[in-house]
Design a protein around this motif. Structure first.
Motif, PDB file in Angstrom:
ATOM      1  N   VAL A 171      36.522 -44.994   4.564  1.00  0.00           N
ATOM      2  CA  VAL A 171      37.122 -45.966   3.649  1.00  0.00           C
ATOM      3  C   VAL A 171      37.172 -45.344   2.246  1.00  0.00           C
ATOM      4  CG1 VAL A 171      37.041 -48.353   2.833  1.00  0.00           C
ATOM      5  CG2 VAL A 171      36.017 -47.774   5.047  1.00  0.00           C
ATOM      6  N   VAL A 172      38.374 -45.311   1.670  1.00  0.00           N
ATOM      7  CA  VAL A 172      38.593 -44.548   0.434  1.00  0.00           C
ATOM      8  C   VAL A 172      39.345 -45.386  -0.606  1.00  0.00           C
ATOM      9  CG1 VAL A 172      39.525 -42.366  -0.469  1.00  0.00           C
ATOM     10  CG2 VAL A 172      38.981 -42.542   1.953  1.00  0.00           C
ATOM     11  N   PRO A 173      38.877 -45.399  -1.866  1.00  0.00           N
ATOM     12  CA  PRO A 173      39.672 -46.033  -2.927  1.00  0.00           C
ATOM     13  C   PRO A 173      40.949 -45.218  -3.143  1.00  0.00           C
ATOM     14  CG  PRO A 173      37.439 -45.501  -3.689  1.00  0.00           C
ATOM     15  CD  PRO A 173      37.637 -44.800  -2.394  1.00  0.00           C
TER      16      PRO A 173
ATOM     17  N   SER B 256      35.823 -49.338  -2.392  1.00  0.00           N
ATOM     18  CA  SER B 256      35.711 -49.007  -0.963  1.00  0.00           C
ATOM     19  C   SER B 256      34.708 -49.935  -0.274  1.00  0.00           C
ATOM     20  CB  SER B 256      35.334 -47.529  -0.752  1.00  0.00           C
ATOM     21  OG  SER B 256      34.100 -47.223  -1.355  1.00  0.00           O
TER      22      SER B 256
ATOM     23  N   CYS C   4      31.950 -44.818   3.693  1.00  0.00           N
ATOM     24  CA  CYS C   4      32.669 -45.240   2.484  1.00  0.00           C
ATOM     25  C   CYS C   4      32.551 -44.108   1.466  1.00  0.00           C
ATOM     26  CB  CYS C   4      32.036 -46.479   1.880  1.00  0.00           C
ATOM     27  SG  CYS C   4      32.528 -47.994   2.690  1.00  0.00           S
TER      28      CYS C   4
END
Ligand code: F0G
Length: 417
Positions: A232-234, A350, A371
């Protein structure tokens, strides 16, 4: 042979040609690894004995001369198992890859060590970028180390104080543009086209992406040569999620991992063109003209690497989600309090996105999840202080402290001297 290739029409360019956009169709480029050559070199190089860092993967980086490497010791960041946060979110296996542990406090250093090394190899004397803060801090540091002239364009009044302090102290020419990041980026594109002597180091520069792909390699190695189920990535300008996916796919193609993770991008509600495109199934993004979010790092309306990011998300079977500023700030606090990890607001997106996707049933609680937190909390102390309770202030005596700590008053026992 390693070369640059247009992601749209496949036109190839030599590895040492300075080109940012395809001359045929205008799309962006990526670097293609020569797998046969890489496998041969890796067999002999003893890379597995070197410390975890970007340059552990030197054989997979498009750099000719190790003597020219400009490094501040980037990469090798912690992959923290987060049992308390996992429990709070109902996830069995949760990890945070904490990129704030890089030399200037963000993942940008992975890309800059390679990008600035390439600049030195090419013999350029001056470098430039537009930035929401972290890219400018990182470029300014690596340019200082390499002795290059550096100019950074930032949206006026819209970058966190820690980042501004960094860009200034490293000695770059800091130019505040009355406008947003997207406008500043357009200007540096034009400047670098017009003045060939200025080397552009935003993430459309594919050498930046090469450095950042090491984030994916490291996660595989930290999980004992396995991919997680999901990363999970910004997402802001969309270089990083593309780079991490490139890292995983290269490790997969080299036979180092058997599976690939689902890439999951998180954007702030007020700056979410990629998440909107993924949700609506569209093949194009609709740029946001006035992006807004407290997470200034990802306050971007026209992400330049959107196509790479959309491909990474779709090809991996991943997804995208939006989060509100409130959700971001809540996640920032929760991560700090449950895991001792202080990250900047953009990074906490994230965690906020993960929470939402677990709650709405998109993410399975049995998945092994990583994350990525992209930047250190001290980059933006103002937001942390503004959203927290004010510290108590008391007189300088023991009783006053006992009172606020709720310690019972004990009767002093006379001591015979
Ligand atoms: N998180 C942080 C802390 C960032 O600084 C950025 C981007 C991102 C996430 C998003 O990464 O753009 O690769 O999708 N910051 C850039 C900058 C734009 O100028 O520092 P992305």
């Amino acid at each position: 042979m390693t070369y640059q290739e247009c992601i749209n029409c496949g036109t190839r360019y030599p590895i040492d040609e300075v080109v940012y956009f395809c001359r045929k169709c205008g799309d962006i480029l990526e670097i293609k690894l020569d797998y046969d050559l890489a496998k041969d070199i890796l067999k002999k190089s003893g890379w597995r004995k070197t410390p975890l860092s970007v340059w552990r993967y030197r054989d997979l980086m498009p750099i000719h001369d190790p003597a020219k490497i400009v490094t501040l010791n980037e990469g090798g960041t912690g992959l923290h198992q987060c049992k308390r946060l996992g429990k709070a979110l109902g996830i069995k296996q949760l990890y945070v890859k904490n990129e704030g542990e890089n030399p200037t406090g963000s993942f940008k250093d992975r890309g800059m060590t390679v990008g600035v090394t390439k600049a030195v190899e090419l013999g350029v004397k001056s470098v430039i970028c537009a930035s929401t803060g972290n890219t400018s801090a990182s470029l300014a540091a690596y340019a200082a180390k390499a002795g290059l002239q550096c100019a950074v364009l930032i949206p006026s009044g819209k970058i966190a104080y820690g980042k501004l302090a960094q860009a200034i102290i490293y000695g770059s020419k800091v130019i505040q543009v009355r406008g947003n990041f997207d406008q500043a980026l357009e200007i540096v594109f034009k400047l670098s086209e017009k003045h060939g002597s200025i080397y552009l180091l935003n993430s459309i520069n594919p050498f930046r992406i090469e450095g950042q792909k090491s984030l994916g390699y490291e996660i595989c190695e930290q999980l004992d040569n396995e991919s997680p189920d999901r990363v999970v990535v910004p997402v802001g300008n969309a270089g990083n999620i593309s780079a991490i996916w490139k890292g995983f796919t290269e490790f997969h193609n080299l036979g180092f991992v058997k599976t690939l993770p689902k890439m999951t991008g998180i954007q702030a509600v007020g700056a979410a063109p990629i998440a909107q495109a993924i949700k609506s199934g569209s093949s194009e993004i609709k740029p946001v003209s006035m992006p807004e979010t407290i997470a200034t790092a990802i306050r971007i309306g026209a992400p330049v690497s959107w196509k790479k990011a959309v491909n990474a998300i779709r090809n991996s079977g991943g997804t995208a989600e939006t989060v509100t500023d409130e959700e971001i700030l809540e996640a920032q606090k929760t991560l700090s309090r449950l895991e001792g990890l202080f990250v900047e607001p953009a990074s906490a997106s994230s965690i906020a996105g993960l929470k939402k996707l677990v709650e709405n049933g998109t993410i399975d609680k049995d998945e092994r999840i990583v994350c990525v937190t992209t930047g250190h909390g001290l980059k933006d102390p103002d937001v942390a202080i503004r959203m927290s309770e004010k510290p108590l202030e008391v007189d300088a005596d023991v009783e006053a402290i006992e009172k606020v700590l709720g310690l019972k008053k004990t009767v002093a026992v006379p001591v015979n001297r």
